[in-house]
Design a protein around this motif. Sequence first.
Motif, PDB file in Angstrom:
ATOM      1  N   LYS A   1      35.174  95.433  52.147  1.00  0.00           N
ATOM      2  CA  LYS A   1      34.578  94.236  51.579  1.00  0.00           C
ATOM      3  C   LYS A   1      33.751  93.508  52.627  1.00  0.00           C
ATOM      4  N   ALA A   2      32.526  93.076  52.233  1.00  0.00           N
ATOM      5  CA  ALA A   2      31.633  92.396  53.165  1.00  0.00           C
ATOM      6  C   ALA A   2      32.231  91.069  53.611  1.00  0.00           C
ATOM      7  N   MET A   3      31.974  90.738  54.866  1.00  0.00           N
ATOM      8  CA  MET A   3      32.438  89.457  55.396  1.00  0.00           C
ATOM      9  C   MET A   3      31.735  88.318  54.672  1.00  0.00           C
ATOM     10  N   ASN A   4      32.457  87.237  54.433  1.00  0.00           N
ATOM     11  CA  ASN A   4      31.825  86.062  53.863  1.00  0.00           C
ATOM     12  C   ASN A   4      30.758  85.537  54.812  1.00  0.00           C
ATOM     13  N   LYS A   5      29.644  85.096  54.238  1.00  0.00           N
ATOM     14  CA  LYS A   5      28.597  84.496  55.068  1.00  0.00           C
ATOM     15  C   LYS A   5      29.062  83.159  55.624  1.00  0.00           C
ATOM     16  N   ILE A   6      29.724  82.375  54.768  1.00  0.00           N
ATOM     17  CA  ILE A   6      30.219  81.053  55.148  1.00  0.00           C
ATOM     18  C   ILE A   6      31.692  80.971  54.800  1.00  0.00           C
ATOM     19  N   THR A   7      32.484  80.477  55.729  1.00  0.00           N
ATOM     20  CA  THR A   7      33.910  80.229  55.475  1.00  0.00           C
ATOM     21  C   THR A   7      34.237  78.825  55.965  1.00  0.00           C
ATOM     22  N   ILE A   8      34.659  77.975  55.039  1.00  0.00           N
ATOM     23  CA  ILE A   8      35.087  76.613  55.369  1.00  0.00           C
ATOM     24  C   ILE A   8      36.572  76.516  55.036  1.00  0.00           C
ATOM     25  N   ASP A   9      37.363  76.152  56.039  1.00  0.00           N
ATOM     26  CA  ASP A   9      38.815  76.167  55.874  1.00  0.00           C
ATOM     27  C   ASP A   9      39.414  74.847  56.330  1.00  0.00           C
ATOM     28  N   ARG A  10      40.038  74.155  55.387  1.00  0.00           N
ATOM     29  CA  ARG A  10      40.763  72.902  55.661  1.00  0.00           C
ATOM     30  C   ARG A  10      39.898  71.896  56.432  1.00  0.00           C
ATOM     31  N   LEU A  11      38.660  71.780  56.005  1.00  0.00           N
ATOM     32  CA  LEU A  11      37.720  70.877  56.667  1.00  0.00           C
ATOM     33  C   LEU A  11      38.084  69.418  56.398  1.00  0.00           C
ATOM     34  N   VAL A  12      38.100  68.636  57.467  1.00  0.00           N
ATOM     35  CA  VAL A  12      38.342  67.196  57.396  1.00  0.00           C
ATOM     36  C   VAL A  12      37.210  66.493  58.144  1.00  0.00           C
ATOM     37  N   LYS A  13      36.690  65.429  57.547  1.00  0.00           N
ATOM     38  CA  LYS A  13      35.708  64.587  58.237  1.00  0.00           C
ATOM     39  C   LYS A  13      36.023  63.126  57.973  1.00  0.00           C
ATOM     40  N   ARG A  14      36.200  62.392  59.069  1.00  0.00           N
ATOM     41  CA  ARG A  14      36.440  60.954  58.978  1.00  0.00           C
ATOM     42  C   ARG A  14      35.314  60.203  59.668  1.00  0.00           C
ATOM     43  N   PHE A  15      34.895  59.115  59.060  1.00  0.00           N
ATOM     44  CA  PHE A  15      33.966  58.176  59.672  1.00  0.00           C
ATOM     45  C   PHE A  15      34.743  56.882  59.911  1.00  0.00           C
ATOM     46  N   GLY A  16      35.236  56.705  61.136  1.00  0.00           N
ATOM     47  CA  GLY A  16      36.108  55.568  61.398  1.00  0.00           C
ATOM     48  C   GLY A  16      37.382  55.688  60.590  1.00  0.00           C
ATOM     49  N   ASP A  17      37.674  54.660  59.789  1.00  0.00           N
ATOM     50  CA  ASP A  17      38.899  54.695  58.983  1.00  0.00           C
ATOM     51  C   ASP A  17      38.646  55.226  57.564  1.00  0.00           C
ATOM     52  N   VAL A  18      37.445  55.747  57.322  1.00  0.00           N
ATOM     53  CA  VAL A  18      37.109  56.319  56.011  1.00  0.00           C
ATOM     54  C   VAL A  18      37.159  57.840  56.094  1.00  0.00           C
ATOM     55  N   THR A  19      37.969  58.450  55.236  1.00  0.00           N
ATOM     56  CA  THR A  19      38.051  59.910  55.171  1.00  0.00           C
ATOM     57  C   THR A  19      37.086  60.394  54.100  1.00  0.00           C
ATOM     58  N   ALA A  20      36.010  61.047  54.543  1.00  0.00           N
ATOM     59  CA  ALA A  20      35.003  61.549  53.603  1.00  0.00           C
ATOM     60  C   ALA A  20      35.403  62.874  52.997  1.00  0.00           C
ATOM     61  N   LEU A  21      35.990  63.763  53.807  1.00  0.00           N
ATOM     62  CA  LEU A  21      36.424  65.081  53.354  1.00  0.00           C
ATOM     63  C   LEU A  21      37.844  65.326  53.815  1.00  0.00           C
ATOM     64  N   GLU A  22      38.642  65.928  52.945  1.00  0.00           N
ATOM     65  CA  GLU A  22      40.021  66.206  53.312  1.00  0.00           C
ATOM     66  C   GLU A  22      40.442  67.541  52.708  1.00  0.00           C
ATOM     67  N   ASP A  23      40.897  68.453  53.564  1.00  0.00           N
ATOM     68  CA  ASP A  23      41.420  69.741  53.113  1.00  0.00           C
ATOM     69  C   ASP A  23      40.417  70.460  52.207  1.00  0.00           C
ATOM     70  N   THR A  24      39.149  70.499  52.659  1.00  0.00           N
ATOM     71  CA  THR A  24      38.084  71.144  51.898  1.00  0.00           C
ATOM     72  C   THR A  24      37.944  72.593  52.343  1.00  0.00           C
ATOM     73  N   SER A  25      38.097  73.518  51.410  1.00  0.00           N
ATOM     74  CA  SER A  25      38.045  74.945  51.734  1.00  0.00           C
ATOM     75  C   SER A  25      37.261  75.697  50.670  1.00  0.00           C
ATOM     76  N   PHE A  26      36.365  76.580  51.113  1.00  0.00           N
ATOM     77  CA  PHE A  26      35.694  77.509  50.205  1.00  0.00           C
ATOM     78  C   PHE A  26      34.943  78.550  51.032  1.00  0.00           C
ATOM     79  N   THR A  27      34.531  79.619  50.375  1.00  0.00           N
ATOM     80  CA  THR A  27      33.743  80.665  51.018  1.00  0.00           C
ATOM     81  C   THR A  27      32.474  80.904  50.206  1.00  0.00           C
ATOM     82  N   VAL A  28      31.467  81.465  50.875  1.00  0.00           N
ATOM     83  CA  VAL A  28      30.212  81.828  50.222  1.00  0.00           C
ATOM     84  C   VAL A  28      29.832  83.225  50.687  1.00  0.00           C
ATOM     85  N   ALA A  29      29.520  84.095  49.744  1.00  0.00           N
ATOM     86  CA  ALA A  29      29.151  85.471  50.064  1.00  0.00           C
ATOM     87  C   ALA A  29      27.684  85.551  50.482  1.00  0.00           C
TER      88      ALA A  29
END
Length: 253
Positions: A2-30
């Motif tokens: 099976k071909a490797m995923n082009k993009i792999t995002i795993d448990r991505l978190v992004k905070r801006f100060g005390d604001v959590t914009a992304l939490e536990d964001t995961s997906f792949t793109v072929a």
Amino acid sequence: MKAMNKITIDRLVKRFGDVTALEDTSFTVAPAEVVCLLGPSGCGKSTVLNILAGFIDKTSGSVLVDGEEVRDIGPSRSVVFQSAALFPWMTVWDNATVGPRTRRLPYRERAEELLAAVGLSGFEKRYPYELSGGMQQRVSIARALLNEPDVLLMDEPFGALDSQTRLAMQELLMEISAKFRPTVIFVTHDVDEALYLGDRILLMSPRPGRVAREITVTTAKPRGYGFFTADEFTGLKQEILEFAHNGWGVHDD
């Protein structure tokens, strides 16, 4: 194998100060897949794109392109924004070729091919003020593709266009996707646009954003206007609208 995923995002978190914009964001793109990110305003769609582009750092998690962690901007990833962001003092040709010219790479033959592909042959000497909004976005897309990116990141690129021009640009993107085969992540608020363009649609929850549901569109491309009245389109649109009405998965486990 099976071909490797082009993009792999795993448990991505992004905070801006005390604001959590992304939490536990995961997906792949072929490779060569078109994935649309769809969700309410403020759910972190553009933040995902900005992290993938290398414009901002993640707080935690993993963001891989071709198995390598994204740490900075790079020519393998190009971005097309809602505004064409062209240099007003440059011609169409100079705007489109600014990337390879800056990097001192050969570009003339490919630039001619790409400008023809986006319908701008004969407009090379025009300036942005002489172009319509749709034509300016065509220049922006050609400029992005001229860097020969593996990944094309598009942040509501047709959102400011009238409906007829927007549909023409969507058709153009499908043609470009088929011809040049970049991997595309396309951010949109428009359900119809996501269904028309996407191989898959990732529905994101309200902030803190995460992928709450995945929709697969099976209709082959290119998709003609008849797709908008096809059973798959109407069924998936109803599913997405009901999901949005129920809070975009905010109460899902």
